[in-house]
Design an enzyme around this catalytic site. Structure first.
Site, PDB file in Angstrom:
ATOM      1  N   ASP A  31       0.509  -3.705   6.428  1.00 60.98           N
ATOM      2  CA  ASP A  31      -0.890  -3.121   6.807  1.00 60.98           C
ATOM      3  C   ASP A  31      -1.801  -3.526   7.800  1.00 60.98           C
ATOM      4  O   ASP A  31      -1.888  -4.683   7.881  1.00 60.98           O
ATOM      5  CB  ASP A  31      -1.626  -3.346   5.331  1.00 60.98           C
ATOM      6  CG  ASP A  31      -2.753  -2.078   4.923  1.00 60.98           C
ATOM      7  OD1 ASP A  31      -3.612  -2.108   6.054  1.00 60.98           O
ATOM      8  OD2 ASP A  31      -2.547  -1.309   3.882  1.00 60.98           O
ATOM      9  N   ASN A  87      -2.204   4.187  -4.843  1.00 61.44           N
ATOM     10  CA  ASN A  87      -3.322   5.143  -5.083  1.00 61.44           C
ATOM     11  C   ASN A  87      -3.164   6.595  -4.998  1.00 61.44           C
ATOM     12  O   ASN A  87      -2.277   6.958  -4.352  1.00 61.44           O
ATOM     13  CB  ASN A  87      -4.473   5.048  -3.647  1.00 61.44           C
ATOM     14  CG  ASN A  87      -5.127   3.667  -3.832  1.00 61.44           C
ATOM     15  OD1 ASN A  87      -5.271   2.972  -4.734  1.00 61.44           O
ATOM     16  ND2 ASN A  87      -4.943   3.134  -2.730  1.00 61.44           N
ATOM     17  N   GLN A  94      -6.812   7.190  -1.708  1.00 57.09           N
ATOM     18  CA  GLN A  94      -5.583   7.401  -0.902  1.00 57.09           C
ATOM     19  C   GLN A  94      -6.077   8.130   0.218  1.00 57.09           C
ATOM     20  O   GLN A  94      -6.848   8.933   0.307  1.00 57.09           O
ATOM     21  CB  GLN A  94      -4.700   8.385  -1.668  1.00 57.09           C
ATOM     22  CG  GLN A  94      -3.198   8.815  -0.861  1.00 57.09           C
ATOM     23  CD  GLN A  94      -2.278   9.596  -1.746  1.00 57.09           C
ATOM     24  OE1 GLN A  94      -2.555  10.101  -2.655  1.00 57.09           O
ATOM     25  NE2 GLN A  94      -1.218   9.925  -1.085  1.00 57.09           N
ATOM     26  N   VAL A  96      -3.800   8.074   3.397  1.00 57.74           N
ATOM     27  CA  VAL A  96      -2.711   8.699   3.975  1.00 57.74           C
ATOM     28  C   VAL A  96      -1.913   9.520   2.659  1.00 57.74           C
ATOM     29  O   VAL A  96      -1.303   8.867   1.980  1.00 57.74           O
ATOM     30  CB  VAL A  96      -1.746   7.931   4.697  1.00 57.74           C
ATOM     31  CG1 VAL A  96      -0.573   8.696   5.279  1.00 57.74           C
ATOM     32  CG2 VAL A  96      -2.625   6.966   5.723  1.00 57.74           C
ATOM     33  N   HIS A 100       2.963   5.759  -0.941  1.00 55.56           N
ATOM     34  CA  HIS A 100       3.167   4.386  -0.598  1.00 55.56           C
ATOM     35  C   HIS A 100       2.556   3.516  -1.454  1.00 55.56           C
ATOM     36  O   HIS A 100       1.706   3.838  -2.236  1.00 55.56           O
ATOM     37  CB  HIS A 100       2.726   4.184   0.779  1.00 55.56           C
ATOM     38  CG  HIS A 100       0.946   4.407   1.013  1.00 55.56           C
ATOM     39  ND1 HIS A 100       0.527   5.734   1.105  1.00 55.56           N
ATOM     40  CD2 HIS A 100       0.026   3.711   1.063  1.00 55.56           C
ATOM     41  CE1 HIS A 100      -0.853   5.664   1.117  1.00 55.56           C
ATOM     42  NE2 HIS A 100      -1.261   4.322   1.238  1.00 55.56           N
ATOM     43  N   HIS A 102       1.423  -0.385  -2.385  1.00 47.05           N
ATOM     44  CA  HIS A 102       0.902  -1.559  -1.437  1.00 47.05           C
ATOM     45  C   HIS A 102       1.129  -2.791  -2.465  1.00 47.05           C
ATOM     46  O   HIS A 102       1.148  -2.955  -3.590  1.00 47.05           O
ATOM     47  CB  HIS A 102      -0.863  -1.523  -1.644  1.00 47.05           C
ATOM     48  CG  HIS A 102      -1.421  -0.494  -1.106  1.00 47.05           C
ATOM     49  ND1 HIS A 102      -1.994  -0.568   0.302  1.00 47.05           N
ATOM     50  CD2 HIS A 102      -1.543   0.966  -1.174  1.00 47.05           C
ATOM     51  CE1 HIS A 102      -2.738   0.622   0.537  1.00 47.05           C
ATOM     52  NE2 HIS A 102      -2.271   1.449  -0.512  1.00 47.05           N
TER      53      HIS A 102
END
Length: 116
Positions: A31, A87, A94, A96, A100, A102
């Site tokens: 990240d 998220n 969220q 993007v 995904h 994390h």
């Protein structure tokens, strides 16, 4: 998906990223704004905007992502204590809209940080 996301562009190789893992179904990157000493993002190659947008045909990908998290965390030297966050939607943080996960590690999380 109506527009290409930064993650789609990273997967295509259009944008550089620090890729720490990849296979036929997903990639993992560091990240760029870490919230823990180790903060990795596990991203499916298939562009699913949010978790709630996944369909029954995505079951294999979703399961694969969870198994990949364990392997990636181990390879990253996190050990067996890490946090996994998804998220879902703008209200949940969220930013993007390409699903995904994390992976946050190498940090002791307080009860307050866990949020429950």
């Amino acid at each position: 998906m109506s527009e290409e996301t930064i993650f789609s562009r990273i997967i295509k190789g259009d944008i550089p990223a620090d890729i720490v893992y990849e296979d036929e179904l997903c990639i993992a990157i560091r990240d760029v704004a870490p919230k823990a000493p180790t903060h990795l993002l596990v991203i499916p190659r298939k562009p699913i905007p949010r978790l709630v947008d996944a369909s029954p045909e995505d079951q294999k990908i979703l399961g694969h992502l969870m198994l990949a998290v364990g392997e990636i965390a181990c390879k990253a030297g996190i050990g067996d204590a890490f946090r996994v966050v998804i998220n879902n939607g703008e209200g949940a943080g969220q930013t993007v809209f390409h699903l995904h996960l994390h992976i946050l590690g190498n940090k002791a999380f307080s009860e307050a940080e866990l949020g429950f």
